[in-house]
Design an enzyme around this catalytic site. Structure first.
Site, PDB file in Angstrom:
ATOM      1  N   TYR A  48       0.960  -1.223   0.128  1.00 39.03           N
ATOM      2  CA  TYR A  48       0.044   0.076  -0.035  1.00 39.03           C
ATOM      3  C   TYR A  48       1.041   1.191   0.086  1.00 39.03           C
ATOM      4  O   TYR A  48       0.562   2.097  -0.733  1.00 39.03           O
ATOM      5  CB  TYR A  48      -0.917  -0.233   1.339  1.00 39.03           C
ATOM      6  CG  TYR A  48      -1.798   1.105   1.288  1.00 39.03           C
ATOM      7  CD1 TYR A  48      -3.031   1.192   0.515  1.00 39.03           C
ATOM      8  CD2 TYR A  48      -1.782   2.056   2.109  1.00 39.03           C
ATOM      9  CE1 TYR A  48      -3.906   2.432   0.663  1.00 39.03           C
ATOM     10  CE2 TYR A  48      -2.557   3.298   2.443  1.00 39.03           C
ATOM     11  CZ  TYR A  48      -3.644   3.282   1.658  1.00 39.03           C
ATOM     12  OH  TYR A  48      -4.452   4.394   1.791  1.00 39.03           O
TER      13      TYR A  48
ATOM     14  N   LYS B 106       0.923   4.085  -2.892  1.00 42.22           N
ATOM     15  CA  LYS B 106       0.481   5.490  -2.769  1.00 42.22           C
ATOM     16  C   LYS B 106       1.836   6.418  -3.179  1.00 42.22           C
ATOM     17  O   LYS B 106       1.522   7.575  -3.377  1.00 42.22           O
ATOM     18  CB  LYS B 106      -0.139   5.622  -1.388  1.00 42.22           C
ATOM     19  CG  LYS B 106      -1.340   5.023  -0.967  1.00 42.22           C
ATOM     20  CD  LYS B 106      -2.387   5.399  -1.982  1.00 42.22           C
ATOM     21  CE  LYS B 106      -3.974   4.991  -1.545  1.00 42.22           C
ATOM     22  NZ  LYS B 106      -4.735   5.430  -2.817  1.00 42.22           N
TER      23      LYS B 106
END
Length: 292
Positions: free
Chosen positions: A170, A174
């Site tokens: 993640y 991002k």
């Protein structure tokens, strides 16, 4: 009070729940016609029924206009069809809010290849594919003498900007979205399109269970900055990342050239320890990794 998005057409991905739903409702309140995209997946990426129809009904109850889209935004052809749906249904596209995503949190040593691939796909490709097709439309319109005031708002995270323990995929995705935002802003400025990103902080199904969310902001607290960045008034703001945490709005600085030394020649490996220590002492300290 005037509506700052009157006459504009928007796509919001991952808009069936949480922050995406809040964005779709806020854009509609501000006068935009909204394509409400939601593929219908659980927090960890398992397929389930999409609540996009409920969001469209909420928008219509407010007096707004919206349609459902069920595309997998990380599928290149489906993302293209989603952009075309906005054009065919509402006569064009002005705003793209890339929000869709899920998490499969795992410490690095326990992360699997499938989990990595799934998270990178939905976040990074799920931003790239809609952006790529929207950008092609805006460039074609500009070349045809019909320029549109295009606005893109991507979704990064503090995990991508500072890192987050237990979220290696993640955080990587991002962080990639933050860099994608910078490149797209530089490339699309010539056709009148701005590209910015937000790092939202809110109590959602993605954050609940991971840590104490009792004092966190609500999803809708993130949406006013999205609506403003989507407006024509925001034309001078591009390539920027804003963290929004309730009433606290922070402009992120990203990677900057900090301290430097120039040897005027090729460095010798043995001498670099002292130089690196001096650079670290001189430069601002980075924010700590979440969970460290």
């Amino acid at each position: 009070m005037s509506k700052i998005l009157d006459g504009r057409v928007a796509i919001v991905t991952g808009a069936g729940r949480g922050i995406g739903r809040a964005h779709a409702l806020e854009l509609a309140r501000q006068g935009a016609k909204v394509v409400v995209n939601d593929f219908g997946v659980s927090n960890n990426g398992e397929k389930e029924d999409s609540p996009a129809h409920q969001v469209v009904a909420e928008i219509e109850a407010l007096g707004g206009v919206a349609v459902v889209n069920g595309a997998d935004v990380a599928d290149f052809a489906q993302a293209e069809a989603m952009v075309q749906q906005a054009i065919d249904t509402f006569g064009g596209l002005d705003i793209l809010v890339n929000n869709a995503g899920f998490v499969r949190d795992r410490m690095l040593v326990n992360a699997t290849e499938d989990e990595w691939d799934a998270v990178i796909r939905v976040h990074m490709k799920g931003h790239f594919a809609p952006l790529r097709h929207a950008a092609a439309y805006w460039r074609a319109e500009s070349k045809a003498g019909r320029p549109r005031v295009g606005r893109v708002i991507n979704t990064t995270s503090g995990a991508g900007l500072q890192g987050s323990i237990g979220q290696v995929a993640y955080s990587a995705a991002k962080g990639g979205i933050a860099s994608m935002t910078l490149v797209a802003a530089a490339e699309l400025g010539r056709v009148g399109v701005t590209v910015n990103a937000i790092a939202p902080v809110a109590k959602t199904r993605m954050t609940e269970g991971a840590f104490d969310t009792s004092a966190m902001a609500l999803p809708e607290d993130n949406s006013p900055i999205v609506a403003w960045l989507a407006s024509e008034a925001a034309g001078h703001v591009t390539g920027r990342i804003f963290e929004i945490d309730g009433g606290l709005l922070t402009l992120e600085s990203g990677y900057l050239h900090a301290a430097s030394r120039d040897a005027g020649r090729r460095w010798e490996a043995a001498e670099l320890g002292e130089v690196v220590d001096a650079l670290i002492a001189e430069a601002p300290k980075p924010d700590p990794v979440y969970g460290a």
